[in-house]
Each structure stands twice: as C-alpha cells, then as structure tokens.
Design an enzyme around this catalytic site. Structure first.
Site, mmCIF file in Angstrom:
data_model
loop_
_atom_site.group_PDB
_atom_site.id
_atom_site.type_symbol
_atom_site.label_atom_id
_atom_site.label_comp_id
_atom_site.label_asym_id
_atom_site.label_seq_id
_atom_site.Cartn_x
_atom_site.Cartn_y
_atom_site.Cartn_z
ATOM 1 N N HIS A 1 -4.127 -9.339 -17.110
ATOM 2 C CA HIS A 1 -4.508 -9.547 -18.514
ATOM 3 C C HIS A 1 -4.757 -8.234 -19.260
ATOM 4 O O HIS A 1 -5.743 -8.047 -19.967
ATOM 5 C CB HIS A 1 -5.630 -10.568 -18.694
ATOM 6 C CG HIS A 1 -6.979 -10.245 -18.079
ATOM 7 N ND1 HIS A 1 -7.581 -9.027 -18.162
ATOM 8 C CD2 HIS A 1 -7.851 -11.040 -17.410
ATOM 9 C CE1 HIS A 1 -8.753 -9.066 -17.568
ATOM 10 N NE2 HIS A 1 -8.937 -10.267 -17.083
ATOM 11 N N HIS B 1 -16.816 -19.854 -11.259
ATOM 12 C CA HIS B 1 -16.327 -19.137 -12.448
ATOM 13 C C HIS B 1 -15.023 -19.807 -12.873
ATOM 14 O O HIS B 1 -14.154 -20.064 -12.033
ATOM 15 C CB HIS B 1 -16.094 -17.677 -12.052
ATOM 16 C CG HIS B 1 -15.580 -16.781 -13.130
ATOM 17 N ND1 HIS B 1 -15.815 -16.978 -14.475
ATOM 18 C CD2 HIS B 1 -14.831 -15.632 -13.061
ATOM 19 C CE1 HIS B 1 -15.249 -16.007 -15.159
ATOM 20 N NE2 HIS B 1 -14.637 -15.189 -14.333
ATOM 21 N N GLU C 1 -12.642 -18.671 -15.019
ATOM 22 C CA GLU C 1 -11.498 -17.886 -15.484
ATOM 23 C C GLU C 1 -10.256 -18.269 -14.661
ATOM 24 O O GLU C 1 -10.350 -18.647 -13.488
ATOM 25 C CB GLU C 1 -11.778 -16.381 -15.386
ATOM 26 C CG GLU C 1 -10.734 -15.585 -16.162
ATOM 27 C CD GLU C 1 -11.094 -14.123 -16.418
ATOM 28 O OE1 GLU C 1 -12.123 -13.640 -15.911
ATOM 29 O OE2 GLU C 1 -10.311 -13.461 -17.138
ATOM 30 N N ASP D 1 -7.904 -16.952 -13.042
ATOM 31 C CA ASP D 1 -7.547 -16.429 -11.716
ATOM 32 C C ASP D 1 -8.319 -17.105 -10.594
ATOM 33 O O ASP D 1 -7.961 -16.958 -9.427
ATOM 34 C CB ASP D 1 -7.719 -14.901 -11.655
ATOM 35 C CG ASP D 1 -9.054 -14.414 -12.170
ATOM 36 O OD1 ASP D 1 -9.630 -15.061 -13.052
ATOM 37 O OD2 ASP D 1 -9.537 -13.378 -11.681
ATOM 38 N N HIS E 1 -19.091 -12.291 -15.453
ATOM 39 C CA HIS E 1 -18.923 -11.656 -16.743
ATOM 40 C C HIS E 1 -18.525 -12.661 -17.813
ATOM 41 O O HIS E 1 -18.176 -12.271 -18.925
ATOM 42 C CB HIS E 1 -17.860 -10.540 -16.651
ATOM 43 C CG HIS E 1 -16.471 -11.062 -16.354
ATOM 44 N ND1 HIS E 1 -15.413 -10.814 -17.192
ATOM 45 C CD2 HIS E 1 -15.975 -11.843 -15.372
ATOM 46 C CE1 HIS E 1 -14.317 -11.395 -16.727
ATOM 47 N NE2 HIS E 1 -14.638 -12.018 -15.632
ATOM 48 N N ASP F 1 -16.744 -12.743 -9.285
ATOM 49 C CA ASP F 1 -16.183 -11.435 -9.640
ATOM 50 C C ASP F 1 -17.082 -10.265 -9.234
ATOM 51 O O ASP F 1 -16.597 -9.144 -9.047
ATOM 52 C CB ASP F 1 -15.938 -11.348 -11.150
ATOM 53 C CG ASP F 1 -14.665 -12.066 -11.584
ATOM 54 O OD1 ASP F 1 -13.725 -12.144 -10.783
ATOM 55 O OD2 ASP F 1 -14.631 -12.544 -12.728
ATOM 56 N N TYR G 1 -13.263 -1.363 -11.048
ATOM 57 C CA TYR G 1 -13.506 -2.756 -11.438
ATOM 58 C C TYR G 1 -14.719 -2.850 -12.373
ATOM 59 O O TYR G 1 -14.689 -3.525 -13.408
ATOM 60 C CB TYR G 1 -13.742 -3.593 -10.170
ATOM 61 C CG TYR G 1 -13.703 -5.073 -10.413
ATOM 62 C CD1 TYR G 1 -12.519 -5.782 -10.263
ATOM 63 C CD2 TYR G 1 -14.841 -5.768 -10.810
ATOM 64 C CE1 TYR G 1 -12.477 -7.143 -10.497
ATOM 65 C CE2 TYR G 1 -14.801 -7.118 -11.047
ATOM 66 C CZ TYR G 1 -13.620 -7.800 -10.882
ATOM 67 O OH TYR G 1 -13.582 -9.145 -11.127
ATOM 68 N N HIS H 1 -12.503 -11.171 -5.402
ATOM 69 C CA HIS H 1 -11.386 -10.216 -5.396
ATOM 70 C C HIS H 1 -11.665 -9.146 -4.344
ATOM 71 O O HIS H 1 -12.791 -8.647 -4.232
ATOM 72 C CB HIS H 1 -11.252 -9.488 -6.738
ATOM 73 C CG HIS H 1 -10.874 -10.367 -7.894
ATOM 74 N ND1 HIS H 1 -9.640 -10.959 -8.017
ATOM 75 C CD2 HIS H 1 -11.578 -10.728 -8.991
ATOM 76 C CE1 HIS H 1 -9.597 -11.654 -9.146
ATOM 77 N NE2 HIS H 1 -10.758 -11.538 -9.757
HETATM 78 FE FE1 FEO Z 1 -13.424 -13.274 -14.316
HETATM 79 FE FE2 FEO Z 1 -11.625 -12.683 -11.534
HETATM 80 O O1 FEO Z 1 -12.060 -13.526 -13.118
#
Ligand code: FEO
Length: 406
Positions: free
Chosen positions: A24, A78, A80, A82, A145, A164, A196, A229
């Site tokens: 992104h 979360h 998001e 991903d 986040h 995250d 990150y 991640h």
């Molecule tokens: Fe906030 Fe890895 O997505």
C-alpha cells in the site's frame, strides 16, 4: 512453508509473500509475511487470517494440523486487509464458528463483508475466553495502528499474539528470531523493526508508551511475542519491547541525515561540503538521494537520526516533486524530537528552501535557519558556505540531542 509449531499445540499457519515490493505504497524490498496462528485445545481457535490472495495457503497449513471444519473460534485482532481479507474463505469452511473482535472491528468488518449470518461477539480489554486448558485475554490497542486493533494473550503459554505490533516486513524461511540469519535479508532484524515502526507506527509513540506500560501493569509474563508480520520473538521478547519503548520515547542517533534530490547535480554538489562540515563537528552523517532510494528507507533513516537536512532544487518556485512527496509522507507520520534545516539550488527566484522550512515548522519540528542556497551551480564560495552550514547545523544537533534520553 509448512505449519510450524511455536508452542505445544500452537502453530504458525501463515503465508510468506516473497514478491511484494509495494505494500500500500510502503516499499518492502524484503517482502513480508502474513502470520496467523492456530491453537489446538478443546475449542480449536484460529487467531487472525491472512491476505485474501494467500488464504488458500493458510488453509492448507491448517489442514496439515487439523480439519479446518473443526475450528470453533476465530479471533480477529485487526481488520486491515492483509490480516482479515481471507476471513470469508475461512467462514465458508466453518460458517458456525464464533468470531471474537472489538466493537470497532465489528463495525469495520461489516464494511468489508456481509456479516449478517456470522456469530460475532465483541470483546474489550480484560475480557477472557476459555478454550479448554487455555484462557485467552484480550487487550485493546486502539490506534496501534487502526481503531479496531487488539492483541491476544495466551496466559498458560505466556504468549502475546501482537498483530502488527513488533512486526517486520521480512519474507524469510526462518520463523523465529533465534533462527534469523542476517545475511538472508538486506536488513538486519533490528533495522527491519525500526523500518516498520518508522513507516507505520511513528505517529503513535505516546499511545505505544502508554500501552506497553499498561501491559507491564497487568503483570503479564511474556516469553514469546508472535506478531502478524515477520519473525516471532522467542529468544528475547524483552528486546523488542525495549526497542519500542525507546523509539516511542524519542531515542535517536546523534547523526545528521541529508535527504536530497537534484535536477542538474547542483543541489547534489552541495551535499558533499555539507557532509564535510557535519563530520568536522564530529557528528555522524548519512546521505540519501531520493528517487535512488525507496521512500520507506528514506523515512527510516530520517527517523533514526536526530537531525535532518533536506536538499531540493527549486522547480517552478516550489520544492522538487520527489522532495515534496517525501515531505508529504513525513508530515503524515507526525515526527517529534527532530531538528531540521534545508539547502538547495535555484535558477530564478528560488522558493524551495523556504517551502521546506515552512513544512518543517508546520510539522512542529525544531528548525535551524537560515538554510543555504546556490544560484545555478555552487561556486567555491558557495561550497565553503555549505561546509560552514553543515558544521553549524551539526553543532546545533549535538546541543539539541543532549536534552533527550538514551
Ligand atoms: Fe495494519 Fe498488517 O496491517
């Protein structure tokens, strides 16, 4: 990559995205992973899903361990894309599973999926879920986040599933910090953590400090941190907690990073005498040329240094477009505790250096003025002014740096 045991009866069942280079808009030269986890207990529980394109890989990993149809609970830390965009593929296999998510997460999820047939229970900090021999404790981490974000603590295993938080964009064959081989990546592991943090979490330093303090007050024993991640922290999870606390507190190196771009090498020619001046002041220096460097790396290097000098030619009375793009990214990340200045070349009336200063002030950063400018091509006298400017700026950075801890 196969399912990997991370604790007795707890598996990593995620996917590795070796090829992603633009996440992104965040450049990811090392790719990334989408980690999710499966706990085999009386109630089989899935923690997070993965990006939709990788959902089949994660489901195959689940199959290596257990029939996915036996999953009873799904925790969504979360929403998001991903991490949650693979949820519909899982729900197609286990339509009767119960989803545990924050209130804001549920609201967001309803914008991505038709959730009308799903059994969704909202949770908040302190809520627990007994799944058999284990108890999951939910800890909301709003704005770390996204508004919906939370972490899940598995008490009996002293395991924090941190979504995250504490993650890194690293695609690696290794799953754990003690297995990670530095030469397998263009980053060291520490650098990947800073990258990150700088690119995603920089705006949330005060929230991070408060949340880490809250976790410490809860007295949770943590011997493993498993983010969504990158690699899992099992050798020394305290190390990454300390790194976060330091970054959130504003720790930076006594260093000046010179970030510039150039049209006909005039601004570029100014960087070398500026660097000499910085070094004469005994301060470390790093030079980054935009357009030759991924934006995420420029931002990381900005974040690691106490002082920044932005070099830009004037184009149509404005700063150079690549420099404007960098400033736009940085402004959104709301940096604090940094001091900046600017320099650059011009042909007619100038304007770019002033524009950079205006931007730095609008970000509420400290500035060192005036900057230094050169008409068309820096003359020997201009180069001498650049050296003096670099030296004076570095001395100011040293003085400014002394007020911060670490
Ligand atoms: Fe906030 Fe890895 O997505």
């Amino acid at each position: 990559m196969n399912a990997t045991l991370i604790k007795p009866d707890i598996y990593w069942i995620g996917a590795i995205d070796w090829a992603v280079r633009d996440f992104h808009g965040y450049m990811t030269p090392n790719g990334t992973t989408y980690n999710n986890y499966l706990i085999l207990d009386e109630q089989i529980t899935l923690l997070d899903t993965v990006k939709h394109d990788f959902a089949d890989i994660s489901i195959e990993n689940i199959r290596q361990v257990v029939d996915p149809g036996k999953i009873r609970n799904i925790v969504i830390n979360h929403i998001e894309n991903d991490h949650a965009s693979g949820l519909d593929k899982i729900m197609a296999l286990v339509p009767g599973a119960t989803i545990y998510i924050t209130e804001k997460g549920k609201k967001g999820l309803s914008r991505f999926f038709d959730i009308s047939a799903w059994d969704i229970r909202t949770v908040k900090t302190g809520d627990t879920l007994s799944i058999g021999k284990r108890t999951l404790l939910f800890i909301e981490t709003p704005m770390l986040h996204w508004p919906d974000s939370m972490m899940t603590y598995v008490k009996e295993d002293k395991l924090l599933i941190s979504q995250d938080g504490f993650g890194q964009h690293l695609a690696t064959a290794e799953r754990f910090d003690d297995e990670f081989i530095e030469c397998s990546s263009v980053y060291t592991l520490d650098d990947a953590v800073v990258d990150y943090y700088a690119n995603i979490l920089m705006p949330f330093g005060s929230i991070i400090k408060a949340k880490i303090s809250e976790i410490q007050k809860l007295g949770l024993e943590i011997d493993m941190i498993a983010p969504d991640h990158g690699i899992i922290w099992r050798r020394n999870p305290a190390k990454v907690l300390n790194m976060y606390m330091n970054m959130a507190t504003g720790v930076a190196a006594l260093r000046v990073v010179v970030i510039y771009d150039t049209m006909w090498h005039s601004t570029e020619k100014m960087t070398l005498p500026i660097m000499r001046g910085i070094q004469e002041a005994g301060v470390d220096c790093k030079i980054i040329k935009l357009r030759a460097t991924p934006m995420s790396i420029a931002i990381k290097e900005f974040w690691k240094a106490r002082g920044v000098l932005i070099g830009t030619p004037t184009l149509n009375n404005r700063m150079y477009p690549s420099v404007a793009e960098f400033m736009q990214h940085v402004a959104g990340l709301r940096p604090r505790n940094r001091i900046g200045g600017s320099f650059g070349s011009y042909g007619w009336g100038g304007g770019a250096v002033k524009e950079v200063y205006d931007d730095l002030k609008a970000m509420k950063l400290d500035v060192f003025e005036p900057g230094v400018e050169a008409l068309y091509m820096p003359s020997p006298e201009d180069e001498e002014r650049c050296r003096e400017f670099g030296k004076a700026f570095a001395e100011k950075v040293r003085e400014y740096h002394a007020q911060f801890p670490g």
